[in-house]
Design a protein around this motif. Structure first.
Motif, PDB file in Angstrom:
ATOM      1  N   SER A  13     -22.200 -26.687  38.350  1.00 45.74           N
ATOM      2  CA  SER A  13     -22.918 -26.248  39.548  1.00 45.74           C
ATOM      3  C   SER A  13     -23.926 -25.154  39.220  1.00 45.74           C
ATOM      4  N   GLU A  14     -25.018 -25.151  39.990  1.00 39.25           N
ATOM      5  CA  GLU A  14     -26.038 -24.110  39.840  1.00 39.25           C
ATOM      6  C   GLU A  14     -26.131 -23.364  41.175  1.00 39.25           C
ATOM      7  N   VAL A  50      -6.777 -27.622  36.367  1.00 41.39           N
ATOM      8  CA  VAL A  50      -7.349 -26.542  37.167  1.00 41.39           C
ATOM      9  C   VAL A  50      -8.870 -26.672  37.148  1.00 41.39           C
ATOM     10  N   ALA A  51      -9.461 -26.854  38.338  1.00 47.24           N
ATOM     11  CA  ALA A  51     -10.920 -26.943  38.453  1.00 47.24           C
ATOM     12  C   ALA A  51     -11.385 -25.792  39.344  1.00 47.24           C
ATOM     13  N   ILE A  52     -11.436 -24.628  38.749  1.00 47.24           N
ATOM     14  CA  ILE A  52     -11.793 -23.395  39.464  1.00 47.24           C
ATOM     15  C   ILE A  52     -12.886 -22.711  38.653  1.00 47.24           C
ATOM     16  N   GLY A  53     -13.848 -22.076  39.334  1.00 48.75           N
ATOM     17  CA  GLY A  53     -14.893 -21.359  38.592  1.00 48.75           C
ATOM     18  C   GLY A  53     -16.222 -21.362  39.315  1.00 48.75           C
ATOM     19  N   THR A  54     -16.422 -22.356  40.194  1.00 48.17           N
ATOM     20  CA  THR A  54     -17.697 -22.464  40.889  1.00 48.17           C
ATOM     21  C   THR A  54     -17.953 -21.259  41.797  1.00 48.17           C
ATOM     22  N   ASN A  55     -16.894 -20.560  42.208  1.00 51.51           N
ATOM     23  CA  ASN A  55     -17.076 -19.373  43.048  1.00 51.51           C
ATOM     24  C   ASN A  55     -17.244 -18.076  42.242  1.00 51.51           C
ATOM     25  N   ASN A  56     -17.584 -18.254  40.937  1.00 55.58           N
ATOM     26  CA  ASN A  56     -17.969 -17.115  40.079  1.00 55.58           C
ATOM     27  C   ASN A  56     -16.855 -16.121  39.780  1.00 55.58           C
ATOM     28  N   ASP A  57     -15.648 -16.412  40.221  1.00 58.21           N
ATOM     29  CA  ASP A  57     -14.559 -15.446  40.064  1.00 58.21           C
ATOM     30  C   ASP A  57     -13.844 -15.736  38.742  1.00 58.21           C
ATOM     31  N   MET A  58     -14.441 -15.325  37.637  1.00 61.95           N
ATOM     32  CA  MET A  58     -13.902 -15.737  36.339  1.00 61.95           C
ATOM     33  C   MET A  58     -13.942 -14.595  35.350  1.00 61.95           C
ATOM     34  N   SER A  59     -12.786 -14.277  34.780  1.00 68.15           N
ATOM     35  CA  SER A  59     -12.722 -13.281  33.714  1.00 68.15           C
ATOM     36  C   SER A  59     -11.502 -13.608  32.874  1.00 68.15           C
ATOM     37  N   THR A  60     -11.477 -13.085  31.674  1.00 64.04           N
ATOM     38  CA  THR A  60     -10.329 -13.322  30.800  1.00 64.04           C
ATOM     39  C   THR A  60      -9.061 -12.744  31.427  1.00 64.04           C
ATOM     40  N   SER A  88     -14.057 -26.018  46.209  1.00 67.09           N
ATOM     41  CA  SER A  88     -14.779 -26.931  47.097  1.00 67.09           C
ATOM     42  C   SER A  88     -15.164 -28.233  46.408  1.00 67.09           C
ATOM     43  N   LEU A  89     -15.353 -28.207  45.089  1.00 61.90           N
ATOM     44  CA  LEU A  89     -15.679 -29.446  44.378  1.00 61.90           C
ATOM     45  C   LEU A  89     -14.480 -30.382  44.417  1.00 61.90           C
ATOM     46  N   GLY A  90     -13.286 -29.792  44.319  1.00 56.71           N
ATOM     47  CA  GLY A  90     -12.062 -30.573  44.444  1.00 56.71           C
ATOM     48  C   GLY A  90     -11.875 -31.098  45.859  1.00 56.71           C
ATOM     49  N   ALA A  91     -12.278 -30.275  46.841  1.00 53.95           N
ATOM     50  CA  ALA A  91     -12.172 -30.713  48.234  1.00 53.95           C
ATOM     51  C   ALA A  91     -13.122 -31.886  48.469  1.00 53.95           C
ATOM     52  N   GLY A  92     -14.319 -31.812  47.901  1.00 54.20           N
ATOM     53  CA  GLY A  92     -15.304 -32.879  48.070  1.00 54.20           C
ATOM     54  C   GLY A  92     -14.920 -34.184  47.394  1.00 54.20           C
ATOM     55  N   SER A  93     -14.119 -34.085  46.335  1.00 54.58           N
ATOM     56  CA  SER A  93     -13.757 -35.294  45.578  1.00 54.58           C
ATOM     57  C   SER A  93     -12.292 -35.684  45.776  1.00 54.58           C
ATOM     58  N   ALA A  94     -11.645 -35.092  46.795  1.00 62.20           N
ATOM     59  CA  ALA A  94     -10.202 -35.290  46.997  1.00 62.20           C
ATOM     60  C   ALA A  94      -9.805 -36.761  47.123  1.00 62.20           C
ATOM     61  N   SER A  95     -10.500 -37.513  47.994  1.00 63.13           N
ATOM     62  CA  SER A  95     -10.060 -38.893  48.227  1.00 63.13           C
ATOM     63  C   SER A  95     -10.235 -39.742  46.971  1.00 63.13           C
ATOM     64  N   VAL A 113     -25.024 -26.531  44.627  1.00 64.77           N
ATOM     65  CA  VAL A 113     -23.685 -26.109  44.229  1.00 64.77           C
ATOM     66  C   VAL A 113     -22.734 -27.300  44.329  1.00 64.77           C
ATOM     67  N   HIS A 114     -22.771 -27.962  45.484  1.00 59.66           N
ATOM     68  CA  HIS A 114     -21.885 -29.109  45.730  1.00 59.66           C
ATOM     69  C   HIS A 114     -22.564 -30.405  45.309  1.00 59.66           C
TER      70      HIS A 114
END
Length: 245
Positions: free
Chosen positions: A134-135, A100-110, A43-50, A181-182
């Motif tokens: 994001s917090e 890759v800008a992924i992680g704000t949705n907490n889905d992160m593991s090695t 969503s951070l990428g969606a918000g900053s797309a333009s 978050v956003h």
């Protein structure tokens, strides 16, 4: 000439720790206009797309709000980052630079990172992860340290420390857009400026973007010199991350 190249290749400006931490320069803005990149975000990428697409007109840009690496948060539809990578790959849309800008949705593991990494086409030369600031229920400390450790054990990966930038430039409250978050429009604008400068610090100038040109002019020692440096760099990071464990 090899020695000279090695010494400029080790310049500290191009490290993950420092990339993007300074002000946005005209050099970075002009370099970004021609850089070829595929961007996978949430969503951070969606918000900053333009803003991002305006800074990087050659980008193939794919951001979806609830996207995690291997899951989708709180909704049935959408696409995970791994599914996006596979789809773009099959369409021939993964360029030699991947952000890759992924992680704000907490889905992160090695394990999730490893699965994503194993699906990256071998034609990709640089892989850059953007950390999250994001917090609001986002465990950015764990997410960012998981990404950093993974990146530091692979010599073809770097990260951009958005969290450090935010902490050193006013704190999250001056970037967030109300839900913690956003981001606000101004926050997104700074987010893109940070990434533009950061990617330039990593790959502009004497970085990877000049490799192909130099090789075409017959300076193949440049490309191999850089390979050796990044390999040694990778080993150094691997050793230092083991020490820190």
């Amino acid at each position: 000439s090899n020695t000279k190249q090695s010494s400029s290749g080790t310049k500290k400006a191009g490290t993950s720790e420092t990339a993007g931490q300074g002000e946005l320069t005209e050099e970075a803005k002009s370099w970004a206009k021609t850089w070829e990149v595929t961007y996978i975000g949430d969503s951070l990428g969606a918000g900053s797309a333009s803003q991002f697409q305006s800074a990087f007109p050659n980008a193939i840009y794919d951001s979806d709000p609830s996207r995690g690496l291997i899951s989708i948060r709180g909704q049935q539809t959408g696409e995970t980052a791994i599914a996006t990578l596979k789809r773009l790959s099959s369409e021939g849309k993964v360029k030699e630079n991947l952000v890759v800008a992924i992680g704000t949705n907490n889905d992160m593991s090695t394990d999730a990172l490893q699965e994503f990494y194993s699906n990256i086409p071998s034609s990709v030369k640089t892989i850059t992860w953007v950390l999250t600031a994001s917090e609001g229920g986002v465990d950015n400390k764990t997410i960012n340290s998981t990404i950093k450790n993974f990146v530091n054990s692979h010599d073809n990966m770097r990260y951009l420390d958005w969290k450090a930038y935010v902490d050193n430039n006013g704190g999250w409250s001056s970037y967030q857009g109300g839900d913690n978050v956003h981001m606000s429009q101004e926050g997104y604008s700074k987010y893109v400026s940070f990434q533009t400068q950061g990617l330039y610090d990593l790959y502009g100038g004497s970085g990877s973007s000049s490799k192909s040109k130099e090789t075409a002019r017959g300076g193949s020692s440049l490309a191999s010199g850089h390979g050796e440096i990044s390999y040694v760099d990778g080993l150094f990071h691997l050793a230092s991350s083991k020490v820190n464990e």
